[in-house]
Design a protein around this motif. Structure first.
Motif, PDB file in Angstrom:
ATOM      1  N   HIS A  13      29.983  49.757 -63.779  1.00  0.00           N
ATOM      2  CA  HIS A  13      29.146  48.839 -63.497  1.00  0.00           C
ATOM      3  C   HIS A  13      28.408  48.946 -62.282  1.00  0.00           C
ATOM      4  O   HIS A  13      28.942  49.715 -61.235  1.00  0.00           O
ATOM      5  N   ARG A  14      27.207  48.550 -62.250  1.00  0.00           N
ATOM      6  CA  ARG A  14      26.246  49.005 -61.342  1.00  0.00           C
ATOM      7  C   ARG A  14      26.679  48.618 -59.997  1.00  0.00           C
ATOM      8  O   ARG A  14      26.122  48.736 -59.027  1.00  0.00           O
ATOM      9  N   LEU A  15      27.416  47.229 -60.079  1.00  0.00           N
ATOM     10  CA  LEU A  15      27.746  46.715 -58.793  1.00  0.00           C
ATOM     11  C   LEU A  15      28.965  47.264 -58.252  1.00  0.00           C
ATOM     12  O   LEU A  15      29.476  46.843 -57.120  1.00  0.00           O
ATOM     13  N   PHE A  16      29.786  48.096 -59.034  1.00  0.00           N
ATOM     14  CA  PHE A  16      31.093  48.506 -58.594  1.00  0.00           C
ATOM     15  C   PHE A  16      31.020  49.151 -57.111  1.00  0.00           C
ATOM     16  O   PHE A  16      31.751  48.784 -56.331  1.00  0.00           O
ATOM     17  N   MET A  17      30.116  50.444 -57.108  1.00  0.00           N
ATOM     18  CA  MET A  17      30.023  51.150 -55.965  1.00  0.00           C
ATOM     19  C   MET A  17      29.673  50.289 -54.625  1.00  0.00           C
ATOM     20  O   MET A  17      30.110  50.312 -53.662  1.00  0.00           O
ATOM     21  N   LEU A  22      30.897  47.886 -49.626  1.00  0.00           N
ATOM     22  CA  LEU A  22      30.789  46.578 -48.619  1.00  0.00           C
ATOM     23  C   LEU A  22      32.332  46.479 -48.191  1.00  0.00           C
ATOM     24  O   LEU A  22      32.744  45.995 -47.080  1.00  0.00           O
ATOM     25  N   ALA A  23      33.335  46.513 -49.258  1.00  0.00           N
ATOM     26  CA  ALA A  23      34.805  46.191 -48.980  1.00  0.00           C
ATOM     27  C   ALA A  23      35.082  47.162 -47.916  1.00  0.00           C
ATOM     28  O   ALA A  23      35.999  46.886 -46.980  1.00  0.00           O
ATOM     29  N   LEU A 274      21.905  51.801 -50.903  1.00  0.00           N
ATOM     30  CA  LEU A 274      23.346  51.489 -50.933  1.00  0.00           C
ATOM     31  C   LEU A 274      23.416  50.632 -52.142  1.00  0.00           C
ATOM     32  O   LEU A 274      24.483  50.528 -52.715  1.00  0.00           O
ATOM     33  N   GLY A 275      22.479  49.780 -52.759  1.00  0.00           N
ATOM     34  CA  GLY A 275      22.659  48.959 -53.674  1.00  0.00           C
ATOM     35  C   GLY A 275      22.697  49.543 -54.920  1.00  0.00           C
ATOM     36  O   GLY A 275      22.669  49.100 -56.199  1.00  0.00           O
TER      37      GLY A 275
END
Length: 351
Positions: A13-17, A22-23, A274-275
């Motif tokens: 998923h594109r949000l995973f990385m 961020l984590a 980064l997004g």
């Protein structure tokens, strides 16, 4: 097999990385400061390190939204957004002060100053869009003009002085209101994100921007006015910079042409990268840029909390950003997969 398929879908998923990055930054804060996630409530308003990151990252989120569309449509970046912030802040304070250095009450209506500041921000963005879309000047070179001249224009507007607006209402946009759980800048950035989402997802504009970014010539052949789309994205980016400039000005209740928005164009570009968005144009992911913006702000807050001086922060930030961007690199992933596959083949042959 289902478990492997689920893992692939999650990691792909594109949000995973962006979320992983961020984590990692937040975890580093937690290890350094055990009460990092501690939140207290006072007069109905939330306070804490995380709230500070959300608050201080608001301007960067607003800039990242505009920068995402510019990158997607033109495969270029707008390096003038920081200077446009200074111009918007300068014209707003100049109108509200009536040309005075410091005032305790508005010389003109507040709405007038805000509207003119936003219009001027959009005009600055439209100027960049004209150079890129109509004159076909390379985006970085085109926006370099305002990057260089923007702060000079802001200085001319304020006669080279810091203009102070010592009116309590002026501080609201960049401050907190009793009863609101989060600072006002967060709600301003949220409104910008929602507006952009509606424009991009509920209309054909998002599809047009991606199509132009992927192949502008093919887009023209199917009837999409590529130059108009690029022009509009730069104008919208200028509008976003104007909004961010008003928030930044409200925080310090003044117009400081030398410092408002300083170096924020670089952070906005990094937030887009980064997004998980490609700086080569084409498909974009708005929420990825928002997460990238908060990652940058969390990193900046961490460095300040560690006692790193302002002039040294860019060095540390650059090192961390290089690591994070490398983790998201598709080529690096392919290299690791190839090396891992080769190792497994060698081990099986030895066995």
């Amino acid at each position: 097999m289902k478990d492997k398929s689920l893992v692939r879908r999650i990691t792909g998923h594109r949000l995973f990385m962006p979320l992983v990055c961020l984590a990692i930054v937040l975890l580093a804060n937690l290890l350094r400061q055990p009460d990092f996630f501690k939140i207290t409530v006072k007069d109905g308003t939330l306070y804490g390190y995380v709230i500070d990151v959300i608050n201080r990252g608001s301007e960067l989120v607003i800039l990242a939204v505009g920068m995402t569309l510019v990158v997607s449509s033109s495969a270029g970046t707008d390096i003038s957004v920081g200077a446009i912030m200074a111009v918007a802040a300068a014209i707003c304070c100049f109108i509200l002060s009536g040309g005075q250095v410091s005032v305790n009450e508005y010389a003109n209506p507040y709405v007038l100053g805000v509207v003119i500041a936003l219009v001027l921000g959009a005009i600055c963005g439209a100027w960049n869009g004209f150079l890129v879309a109509k004159l076909r000047i390379q985006p970085m070179v085109a926006t370099l003009i305002l990057f260089t001249a923007g702060r000079g224009i802001a200085q001319l507007i304020t006669n080279g002085q810091i203009t102070y607006i010592r009116v309590p209402e002026y501080k609201v946009l960049g401050g907190s209101i009793s009863g609101l759980p989060l600072p006002v800048p967060f709600f301003v950035s949220l409104a910008v994100v929602i507006l952009a989402y509606i424009l991009l997802k509920r209309t054909s504009l998002g599809l047009y921007i991606e199509a132009v970014g992927i192949n502008p010539k093919a887009s023209r052949l199917v009837g999409i006015k590529s130059s108009l789309i690029i022009f509009l994205t730069y104008a919208f980016c200028g509008l976003c910079a104007g909004i961010a400039g008003l928030v930044a000005s409200s925080r310090i209740y003044s117009a400081d042409a030398n410092n408002v928005g300083l170096n924020m164009e670089l952070d906005a570009i990094l937030a887009v990268a980064l997004g998980g968005n490609s700086l080569g144009g084409g498909k974009f992911f708005l929420m990825g840029s928002v997460i990238g913006a908060y990652t940058i702000q969390a990193l900046t807050t961490t460095l300040y909390a560690m006692g790193v001086s302002a002039d040294q922060i860019p060095v540390y930030k650059a090192i961390v950003v290089v690591i994070i961007v490398s983790l998201q690199s598709e080529e690096l992933r392919k290299w690791f997969k190839k090396k891992f596959a080769t190792k497994k083949v060698v081990e099986s042959e030895v066995a």
